[in-house]
Enzyme design. Structure first.
Site, PDB file in Angstrom:
ATOM      1  N   HIS A  56       0.826  -1.209   0.000  1.00 12.98           N
ATOM      2  CA  HIS A  56       0.000   0.000   0.000  1.00 12.98           C
ATOM      3  C   HIS A  56       0.864   1.264   0.000  1.00 12.98           C
ATOM      4  O   HIS A  56       0.373   2.343   0.333  1.00 12.98           O
ATOM      5  CB  HIS A  56      -0.910   0.011   1.224  1.00 12.98           C
ATOM      6  CG  HIS A  56      -1.768  -1.199   1.345  1.00 12.98           C
ATOM      7  ND1 HIS A  56      -2.643  -1.591   0.366  1.00 12.98           N
ATOM      8  CD2 HIS A  56      -1.884  -2.122   2.339  1.00 12.98           C
ATOM      9  CE1 HIS A  56      -3.273  -2.696   0.743  1.00 12.98           C
ATOM     10  NE2 HIS A  56      -2.817  -3.047   1.932  1.00 12.98           N
ATOM     11  N   HIS A 218      -7.319  -4.256  -1.017  1.00 10.58           N
ATOM     12  CA  HIS A 218      -6.723  -5.564  -1.298  1.00 10.58           C
ATOM     13  C   HIS A 218      -7.409  -6.228  -2.489  1.00 10.58           C
ATOM     14  O   HIS A 218      -7.169  -7.390  -2.773  1.00 10.58           O
ATOM     15  CB  HIS A 218      -6.856  -6.495  -0.082  1.00 10.58           C
ATOM     16  CG  HIS A 218      -6.331  -5.908   1.182  1.00 10.58           C
ATOM     17  ND1 HIS A 218      -7.141  -5.260   2.090  1.00 10.58           N
ATOM     18  CD2 HIS A 218      -5.076  -5.865   1.686  1.00 10.58           C
ATOM     19  CE1 HIS A 218      -6.398  -4.843   3.109  1.00 10.58           C
ATOM     20  NE2 HIS A 218      -5.157  -5.191   2.894  1.00 10.58           N
TER      21      HIS A 218
END
Length: 330
Positions: A56, A218
């Protein structure tokens, strides 16, 4: 598999070594997976610790530094860090003023930070926690119960970090963090799936010519799939989804975020549409941030996060910050 890596097993360690070489203002413990401000702990200052799965970036390690996080704990790709990392980070930044854990609402993160809080307490470190759960797209997902934590994490870390830098006590820093989370909402859109190094192929099936509205960071499913839409149409849908839930009555901070593979040319064009929708809906934008900040590896797409702010929150947002990924005023 076309990835700029050696082998999947060393991806996180290799990245941490590269971060250490690029940022001498940080102490990067590659073996134990902890990134810390080199000047920590700071006497009388609350420490801020966050973390989550890698993939991320720049969240969270890229936000360690003056005016933001004191330390970050990177897990394996899309996998929560373990409690030992969190306890080690808390001990490294605790000056006796306490430590705030900033936790995105994903099951693994929540469980491990809860366990770390208990372990840190046994070692005499006073801990407070804030749970970030800003995503309006879905209530439950593959990774969490309740709303997912996404773009508002940046707002929480920046504003709470500024308060800590000013010497605010732990209770005040935690209260501000919770206020920011409560005043923030996000919505994400995927134009393509992401590929993890271990899998080497897309993590979910998104046929050509379709997009996922409300995707998680995700690749968790969103509200629905549709045929490809224009930037204008996506902005209308995403902003209205946020405003339907937030209903701001004061100015907002706006984060127009890329998911990792969307170039700035497209993001700035998308921001123009976001600003148009907000203006049409009578929402005043106090500040705007555009770029890839809370990403999902090589996913193409975007997210919109709005945070309603008062004068104090805006002042803390504007306060100086100096981290690898966010810096101004210093």
């Amino acid at each position: 598999m076309r990835m700029l890596i050696n082998v999947p097993e060393t991806v996180v360690a290799d990245a941490l070594r590269g971060m250490a070489a690029a940022h001498p203002e940080l102490t990067v413990d590659v073996e134990n997976r902890v990134v810390v401000r080199r000047d920590a702990p700071l006497v009388g200052q609350v420490g801020l610790v966050s973390g989550g799965g890698s993939g991320h970036e720049p969240l969270h390690g890229g936000f360690v530094g003056y005016g933001m996080l004191s330390a970050a704990c990177p897990g394996e790709v899309f996998t929560s860090p373990v409690p030992d990392q969190m306890v080690r980070a808390a001990a490294a930044v605790d000056s006796g003023a306490g430590v705030l854990f900033v936790v995105k609402n994903y099951t693994g993160d929540v469980l491990n930070f809860d366990m770390a809080e208990e372990l840190a307490d046994e070692e005499g470190v006073r801990i407070a926690k804030v749970l970030v759960d800003d995503d309006v797209a879905v209530t439950d997902s593959l990774y969490t119960a309740g709303r997912r934590g996404t773009g508002a994490t940046l707002f929480v870390e920046k504003i709470a970090g500024a308060a800590a830098e000013e010497g605010a006590p732990l209770e005040r820093v935690a209260a501000l963090a919770r206020q920011v989370n409560g005043a923030s909402r996000s919505f994400g859109v995927a134009l393509s799936a992401c590929s993890t190094p271990a899998k080497g192929s897309p993590t979910f099936d998104l046929p050509a010519g379709e997009l996922e509205l409300g995707v998680g960071i995700h690749g968790e499913p969103g509200r629905e799939r549709r045929a490809m839409m224009t930037s204008r149409e996506i902005a209308d849908f995403a902003v209205d989804a946020v405003l339907e839930d937030l209903r701001p009555t004061a100015p907002v901070l706006a984060l127009v975020n890329g998911m990792g593979a969307t170039p700035l040319l497209e993001l700035y064009g998308f921001n123009a549409e976001v600003q148009r929708v907000l203006s049409e809906r009578g929402v005043h934008v106090a500040r705007t941030l555009v770029g890839n900040y809370v990403t999902s590896l090589d996913m193409a797409g975007c997210s919109v996060t709005l945070c309603q702010v008062d004068e104090e929150l805006l002042r803390l947002w504007d306060a100086p910050v100096q981290t690898p990924a966010l810096r101004w005023g210093r």
